[in-house]
Design an enzyme around this catalytic site. Structure first.
Site, PDB file in Angstrom:
ATOM      1  N   GLY A  59      72.472  -1.002  21.277  1.00  0.00           N
ATOM      2  CA  GLY A  59      73.706  -1.761  21.125  1.00  0.00           C
ATOM      3  C   GLY A  59      73.359  -3.207  20.873  1.00  0.00           C
ATOM      4  O   GLY A  59      72.808  -3.547  19.840  1.00  0.00           O
ATOM      5  N   GLN A  60      73.674  -4.053  21.810  1.00  0.00           N
ATOM      6  CA  GLN A  60      73.482  -5.502  21.669  1.00  0.00           C
ATOM      7  C   GLN A  60      74.266  -6.007  20.448  1.00  0.00           C
ATOM      8  O   GLN A  60      73.712  -6.639  19.563  1.00  0.00           O
ATOM      9  CB  GLN A  60      71.998  -5.853  21.566  1.00  0.00           C
ATOM     10  CG  GLN A  60      71.232  -5.440  22.813  1.00  0.00           C
ATOM     11  CD  GLN A  60      69.782  -5.880  22.811  1.00  0.00           C
ATOM     12  OE1 GLN A  60      68.964  -5.347  22.073  1.00  0.00           O
ATOM     13  NE2 GLN A  60      69.467  -6.865  23.607  1.00  0.00           N
ATOM     14  N   HIS A  61      75.517  -5.638  20.449  1.00  0.00           N
ATOM     15  CA  HIS A  61      76.398  -6.094  19.378  1.00  0.00           C
ATOM     16  C   HIS A  61      77.859  -6.004  19.821  1.00  0.00           C
ATOM     17  O   HIS A  61      78.179  -5.356  20.826  1.00  0.00           O
ATOM     18  CB  HIS A  61      76.180  -5.305  18.082  1.00  0.00           C
ATOM     19  CG  HIS A  61      76.120  -3.804  18.241  1.00  0.00           C
ATOM     20  ND1 HIS A  61      77.127  -3.059  18.796  1.00  0.00           N
ATOM     21  CD2 HIS A  61      75.147  -2.920  17.914  1.00  0.00           C
ATOM     22  CE1 HIS A  61      76.789  -1.788  18.781  1.00  0.00           C
ATOM     23  NE2 HIS A  61      75.588  -1.668  18.273  1.00  0.00           N
ATOM     24  N   ALA A  62      78.700  -6.681  19.039  1.00  0.00           N
ATOM     25  CA  ALA A  62      80.158  -6.558  19.192  1.00  0.00           C
ATOM     26  C   ALA A  62      80.700  -6.099  17.845  1.00  0.00           C
ATOM     27  O   ALA A  62      80.064  -6.306  16.809  1.00  0.00           O
ATOM     28  CB  ALA A  62      80.777  -7.891  19.600  1.00  0.00           C
ATOM     29  N   LYS A 108      78.298  -5.248  23.926  1.00  0.00           N
ATOM     30  CA  LYS A 108      77.868  -4.080  24.699  1.00  0.00           C
ATOM     31  C   LYS A 108      76.368  -3.833  24.570  1.00  0.00           C
ATOM     32  O   LYS A 108      75.785  -4.048  23.508  1.00  0.00           O
ATOM     33  CB  LYS A 108      78.640  -2.834  24.267  1.00  0.00           C
ATOM     34  CG  LYS A 108      78.610  -2.555  22.790  1.00  0.00           C
ATOM     35  CD  LYS A 108      79.847  -1.799  22.361  1.00  0.00           C
ATOM     36  CE  LYS A 108      80.017  -1.723  20.859  1.00  0.00           C
ATOM     37  NZ  LYS A 108      80.373  -3.031  20.247  1.00  0.00           N
TER      38      LYS A 108
END
Ligand code: TYD
Length: 149
Positions: A59-62, A108
């Protein structure tokens, strides 16, 4: 962009766990998640994540437009959700009949995958790499822009 984000923003408080119907009988479990009913959007895309170990952070994104529901249909993982304003919440996914709902414009991170983890992801939109924000500073900037607008 700012206007869209403003409409979609707000939404840390929309993050929540969902519980799905278990229709098990002597033949085994059957768990149902219907788009537009148990899942609060029509499902346009399904993908699943497996083979990630306990050291991996995914993830590590919006997402500007996509909503998700994540379900550990086997094993377990954790999901850290941030709102870009300093708040964060960690959820543990460890039951096949529960999932986390993630609205647009939350950051997230999925991590702490058990060896047998199969993380099913239901998405409200088809894949479009341009609606992903993968840089946390950029994400905070967009959140700030819409809260100040
Ligand atoms: P990525 O978003 O980095 O996965 P995660 O959020 O689980 O860490 O996606 C990995 C790669 O797969 C990236 O090149 C984009 C691609 N991809 C698709 O083509 N379609 C999809 O539906 C998804 C989720 C990813």
């Amino acid at each position: 962009m700012a206007l869209d984000t403003k409409i979609n923003y707000q939404h840390m408080e929309k993050v929540r766990m969902l519980e799905f119907a278990e229709l098990g009988d002597e033949r085994g479990s059957l768990i149902v998640a219907e788009g537009g009913q148990d899942v609060p959007f029509e499902i346009k895309r399904v993908f699943y994540i497996l083979g990630s170990d306990s050291t991996v952070v995914r993830g590590q994104h919006a997402n500007r437009r996509t909503e998700f529901v994540l379900i550990n249909v086997a094993g377990s993982s954790k999901v850290k959700v941030k709102d870009g304003e300093g708040n964060e919440v960690i959820y543990c996914l460890n039951k096949p009949n529960t999932g986390i709902y993630l609205p647009t414009m939350v950051w997230k991170e999925m991590y702490d995958f058990s060896p047998d983890s199969v993380l099913l992801c239901l998405a409200s939109e088809h894949y479009d790499g341009t609606e992903y924000i993968r840089d946390f500073d950029e994400y905070v900037k967009e959140i700030k822009a819409c809260t100040q607008a």
